[in-house]
Write a protein that holds these residues in place. Sequence first.
Motif, PDB file in Angstrom:
ATOM      1  N   ALA A   1       9.469   2.508  -4.003  1.00  0.00           N
ATOM      2  CA  ALA A   1       9.728   1.470  -2.882  1.00  0.00           C
ATOM      3  C   ALA A   1       8.761   0.473  -3.120  1.00  0.00           C
ATOM      4  O   ALA A   1       9.004  -0.997  -2.906  1.00  0.00           O
ATOM      5  N   ILE A   2       7.442   0.884  -3.717  1.00  0.00           N
ATOM      6  CA  ILE A   2       6.571  -0.389  -4.001  1.00  0.00           C
ATOM      7  C   ILE A   2       6.900  -1.272  -5.179  1.00  0.00           C
ATOM      8  O   ILE A   2       6.990  -2.393  -4.997  1.00  0.00           O
ATOM      9  N   THR A   3       7.719  -0.460  -6.216  1.00  0.00           N
ATOM     10  CA  THR A   3       8.048  -1.132  -7.267  1.00  0.00           C
ATOM     11  C   THR A   3       9.093  -2.188  -7.096  1.00  0.00           C
ATOM     12  O   THR A   3       8.882  -3.478  -7.321  1.00  0.00           O
ATOM     13  N   SER A  56       2.228  -7.009   4.560  1.00  0.00           N
ATOM     14  CA  SER A  56       3.137  -6.567   5.605  1.00  0.00           C
ATOM     15  C   SER A  56       4.072  -5.286   5.117  1.00  0.00           C
ATOM     16  O   SER A  56       4.953  -5.326   5.997  1.00  0.00           O
ATOM     17  N   PHE A  57       3.800  -4.754   4.119  1.00  0.00           N
ATOM     18  CA  PHE A  57       4.400  -3.708   3.827  1.00  0.00           C
ATOM     19  C   PHE A  57       3.850  -2.588   3.240  1.00  0.00           C
ATOM     20  O   PHE A  57       2.970  -2.618   2.409  1.00  0.00           O
ATOM     21  N   VAL A  83       0.560  -1.370   0.090  1.00  0.00           N
ATOM     22  CA  VAL A  83       0.053   0.072   0.125  1.00  0.00           C
ATOM     23  C   VAL A  83       0.946   1.303   0.212  1.00  0.00           C
ATOM     24  O   VAL A  83       1.843   1.230   0.499  1.00  0.00           O
ATOM     25  N   LEU A  84       0.475   2.254  -0.928  1.00  0.00           N
ATOM     26  CA  LEU A  84       1.096   3.505  -0.746  1.00  0.00           C
ATOM     27  C   LEU A  84       0.425   4.498   0.143  1.00  0.00           C
ATOM     28  O   LEU A  84      -0.886   4.626   0.112  1.00  0.00           O
ATOM     29  N   GLY A  85       1.062   4.797   1.110  1.00  0.00           N
ATOM     30  CA  GLY A  85       0.511   5.918   2.053  1.00  0.00           C
ATOM     31  C   GLY A  85      -0.388   4.945   3.146  1.00  0.00           C
ATOM     32  O   GLY A  85      -0.092   4.048   3.340  1.00  0.00           O
ATOM     33  N   GLU A  86      -1.468   5.783   3.804  1.00  0.00           N
ATOM     34  CA  GLU A  86      -2.223   5.097   5.036  1.00  0.00           C
ATOM     35  C   GLU A  86      -3.425   4.588   4.550  1.00  0.00           C
ATOM     36  O   GLU A  86      -4.060   3.631   5.254  1.00  0.00           O
ATOM     37  N   SER A  87      -3.826   4.850   3.196  1.00  0.00           N
ATOM     38  CA  SER A  87      -5.139   4.210   2.948  1.00  0.00           C
ATOM     39  C   SER A  87      -5.046   2.633   2.389  1.00  0.00           C
ATOM     40  O   SER A  87      -4.306   2.423   1.623  1.00  0.00           O
ATOM     41  N   ARG A  88      -5.965   1.809   3.067  1.00  0.00           N
ATOM     42  CA  ARG A  88      -5.982   0.450   2.571  1.00  0.00           C
ATOM     43  C   ARG A  88      -7.271   0.209   1.946  1.00  0.00           C
ATOM     44  O   ARG A  88      -7.283  -1.031   1.775  1.00  0.00           O
ATOM     45  N   ASN A  89      -7.876   1.265   1.458  1.00  0.00           N
ATOM     46  CA  ASN A  89      -8.951   0.866   0.873  1.00  0.00           C
ATOM     47  C   ASN A  89      -8.802   1.061  -0.655  1.00  0.00           C
ATOM     48  O   ASN A  89      -8.505   2.204  -1.349  1.00  0.00           O
ATOM     49  N   GLN A 133      10.614  -8.096  -5.246  1.00  0.00           N
ATOM     50  CA  GLN A 133      10.963  -8.917  -4.293  1.00  0.00           C
ATOM     51  C   GLN A 133       9.996 -10.028  -4.056  1.00  0.00           C
ATOM     52  O   GLN A 133      10.150 -10.804  -2.738  1.00  0.00           O
ATOM     53  N   ASP A 134       8.849 -10.153  -4.632  1.00  0.00           N
ATOM     54  CA  ASP A 134       7.929 -11.022  -4.532  1.00  0.00           C
ATOM     55  C   ASP A 134       7.281 -10.711  -3.081  1.00  0.00           C
ATOM     56  O   ASP A 134       6.403 -11.784  -2.410  1.00  0.00           O
ATOM     57  N   LEU A 135       6.902  -9.542  -2.742  1.00  0.00           N
ATOM     58  CA  LEU A 135       6.207  -9.378  -1.556  1.00  0.00           C
ATOM     59  C   LEU A 135       4.560  -9.243  -1.606  1.00  0.00           C
ATOM     60  O   LEU A 135       4.120  -9.116  -0.660  1.00  0.00           O
TER      61      LEU A 135
END
Length: 299
Positions: free
Chosen positions: A224-226, A216-217, A192-198, A231-233
């Motif tokens: 950093a998301i890329t 987990s990240f 997720v980018l930032g705080e929103s998980r929606n 890294q298969d996360l």
Amino acid sequence: MSFDLKSLELFVRVAALGALGRAGEEMNLSPTATTQRIQALESALGTKLLNRTTRAISLTTDGETFLSHAQQILDCVESAQASMSSSQQHVTGELRVTASASFGRSQIVPHVGEFLRLYPDISLKLDLNDSMTDIVERGYDLAIRIGSLVPSSLLARKLSPNRRMLVASPGYLERAGIPNSPGDLKNHSCIVLGESRNWSLADGSGNITDIRVAGSFTTNFGEAITDALLQDLGIGLKSVWDISEHLVTGRLVPILPDYTALPEWQIWAVRPPTRVMPLRARAFIEFFEEKFKTALNRG
């Protein structure tokens, strides 16, 4: 049906600011004159353009449709004025532009040499950072911004759609399985980018599914998301321009390709609230608008 350009400009500013009074003040109109102009425009068009309450103003469906036409009309008039004067004016001077670091580095910097060869008397100062810079206070001519714009006094021109898609690495999908529907994302690790998980996804019929994802990240930096995806996360939501190379090589693959991520983002050129655009700023916008037509949204 008749209305003037000033009424069109007023309507566009009301839509941008979400406030009738502030838009009128910008154009030196009294509250009464502001209201009368909007009412006259609605009367001429035979439809209601604005929903008005004591707290807020929003566009009606017809208002949203008419807004794009009004902006195009004003842009055409401005282009005509610029073309009449450009034959007598040399494109010169310092041009100050700000953009996000990732986008600027990958989509603007590679074309700077060509732009400056085309306009050798322009001095370009490009500030790349991920903060929301006050371009009026800092003296910038332009800002390139991605996403949904908040109401402000700034003027904006859409340069390109910003297509986004869900992606993951083959390694992650081999381990965790491939989601077949938006609901399956609840059982996956989502980055997720930032705080929103929606996340909101729309299918081809316009049906929208809202999902609260977990993983987990989490990070506030797009690159950093890329890196985490590679890294298969997990699964991430990325702009196509930012991962096109990895899509071509197969290091990342699309997930749920028949769904569109909401809200749909755009790439904008934003400038201070002055009707007259410097020729050097117009040259930059038109040059990169053409570049973005072919460089963005592939994949």
